[in-house]
Design a protein around this motif. Structure first.
Motif, PDB file in Angstrom:
ATOM      1  N   THR A   1       0.856  -1.181   0.000  1.00  0.00           N
ATOM      2  CA  THR A   1       0.000   0.000   0.000  1.00  0.00           C
ATOM      3  C   THR A   1       0.890   1.229   0.000  1.00  0.00           C
ATOM      4  O   THR A   1       2.072   1.157   0.362  1.00  0.00           O
ATOM      5  CB  THR A   1      -0.910   0.046   1.243  1.00  0.00           C
ATOM      6  OG1 THR A   1      -0.078   0.149   2.407  1.00  0.00           O
ATOM      7  CG2 THR A   1      -1.787  -1.185   1.340  1.00  0.00           C
ATOM      8  N   ASP A   2       0.327   2.351  -0.398  1.00  0.00           N
ATOM      9  CA  ASP A   2       1.093   3.590  -0.432  1.00  0.00           C
ATOM     10  C   ASP A   2       1.600   3.960   0.963  1.00  0.00           C
ATOM     11  O   ASP A   2       2.730   4.406   1.129  1.00  0.00           O
ATOM     12  CB  ASP A   2       0.239   4.709  -1.025  1.00  0.00           C
ATOM     13  CG  ASP A   2       1.073   5.900  -1.432  1.00  0.00           C
ATOM     14  OD1 ASP A   2       2.128   5.689  -2.063  1.00  0.00           O
ATOM     15  OD2 ASP A   2       0.676   7.035  -1.117  1.00  0.00           O
ATOM     16  N   THR A   3       0.789   3.736   1.971  1.00  0.00           N
ATOM     17  CA  THR A   3       1.185   4.041   3.348  1.00  0.00           C
ATOM     18  C   THR A   3       2.354   3.163   3.789  1.00  0.00           C
ATOM     19  O   THR A   3       3.309   3.648   4.406  1.00  0.00           O
ATOM     20  CB  THR A   3       0.001   3.840   4.303  1.00  0.00           C
ATOM     21  OG1 THR A   3      -1.085   4.669   3.861  1.00  0.00           O
ATOM     22  CG2 THR A   3       0.357   4.196   5.722  1.00  0.00           C
ATOM     23  N   ALA A   4       2.299   1.879   3.461  1.00  0.00           N
ATOM     24  CA  ALA A   4       3.381   0.962   3.840  1.00  0.00           C
ATOM     25  C   ALA A   4       4.690   1.365   3.175  1.00  0.00           C
ATOM     26  O   ALA A   4       5.754   1.323   3.800  1.00  0.00           O
ATOM     27  CB  ALA A   4       3.008  -0.463   3.457  1.00  0.00           C
ATOM     28  N   VAL A   5       4.624   1.773   1.918  1.00  0.00           N
ATOM     29  CA  VAL A   5       5.830   2.202   1.191  1.00  0.00           C
ATOM     30  C   VAL A   5       6.400   3.464   1.817  1.00  0.00           C
ATOM     31  O   VAL A   5       7.605   3.581   2.031  1.00  0.00           O
ATOM     32  CB  VAL A   5       5.507   2.430  -0.304  1.00  0.00           C
ATOM     33  CG1 VAL A   5       6.673   3.084  -1.012  1.00  0.00           C
ATOM     34  CG2 VAL A   5       5.142   1.116  -0.971  1.00  0.00           C
ATOM     35  N   ARG A   6       5.547   4.410   2.123  1.00  0.00           N
ATOM     36  CA  ARG A   6       5.986   5.690   2.699  1.00  0.00           C
ATOM     37  C   ARG A   6       6.657   5.491   4.054  1.00  0.00           C
ATOM     38  O   ARG A   6       7.659   6.123   4.369  1.00  0.00           O
ATOM     39  CB  ARG A   6       4.778   6.616   2.844  1.00  0.00           C
ATOM     40  CG  ARG A   6       5.115   8.037   3.172  1.00  0.00           C
ATOM     41  CD  ARG A   6       3.910   8.976   3.191  1.00  0.00           C
ATOM     42  NE  ARG A   6       2.785   8.558   2.386  1.00  0.00           N
ATOM     43  CZ  ARG A   6       1.604   8.130   2.884  1.00  0.00           C
ATOM     44  NH1 ARG A   6       1.417   8.061   4.167  1.00  0.00           N
ATOM     45  NH2 ARG A   6       0.629   7.774   2.076  1.00  0.00           N
ATOM     46  N   GLN A   7       6.126   4.587   4.880  1.00  0.00           N
ATOM     47  CA  GLN A   7       6.621   4.394   6.232  1.00  0.00           C
ATOM     48  C   GLN A   7       7.770   3.398   6.338  1.00  0.00           C
ATOM     49  O   GLN A   7       8.437   3.331   7.364  1.00  0.00           O
ATOM     50  CB  GLN A   7       5.482   3.943   7.142  1.00  0.00           C
ATOM     51  CG  GLN A   7       4.428   5.004   7.325  1.00  0.00           C
ATOM     52  CD  GLN A   7       3.256   4.526   8.165  1.00  0.00           C
ATOM     53  OE1 GLN A   7       3.110   3.348   8.440  1.00  0.00           O
ATOM     54  NE2 GLN A   7       2.408   5.465   8.565  1.00  0.00           N
TER      55      GLN A   7
END
Length: 82
Positions: free
Chosen positions: A4-10
């Protein structure tokens, strides 16, 4: 499991370089010193070459998947990109 975009960002590498797998051959390589980059790995003539799709955040998760689709089409048509 798809990223997910959130997982990639974090996501951050702990002590050494690591990889997060997405779907259909896309991976996010996280280097402790130089950041994150997208790669596409596929089978070709008994080998597994890897193509760089760009660096994160310049290339988003969505765009990496789109680039993967274009690369898959080229491989399916037996076209080499130079």
């Amino acid at each position: 499991m798809a990223l997910t975009d959130t997982a990639v960002r974090q996501a951050k590498p702990e002590r050494k370089d690591c990889v997060l797998q997405d779907t259909d051959g896309v991976s996010l390589y996280m280097m402790t010193r130089s950041g994150k980059s997208w790669h596409f790995r596929f089978s070709w003539a008994g080998k597994q070459p890897r193509i760089s799709l760009g660096t994160y955040p310049e290339v988003s998760l969505r765009e990496a998947r789109e680039r993967r689709g274009k690369c898959r089409a080229l491989v399916a048509k037996s076209i080499e990109e130079h």
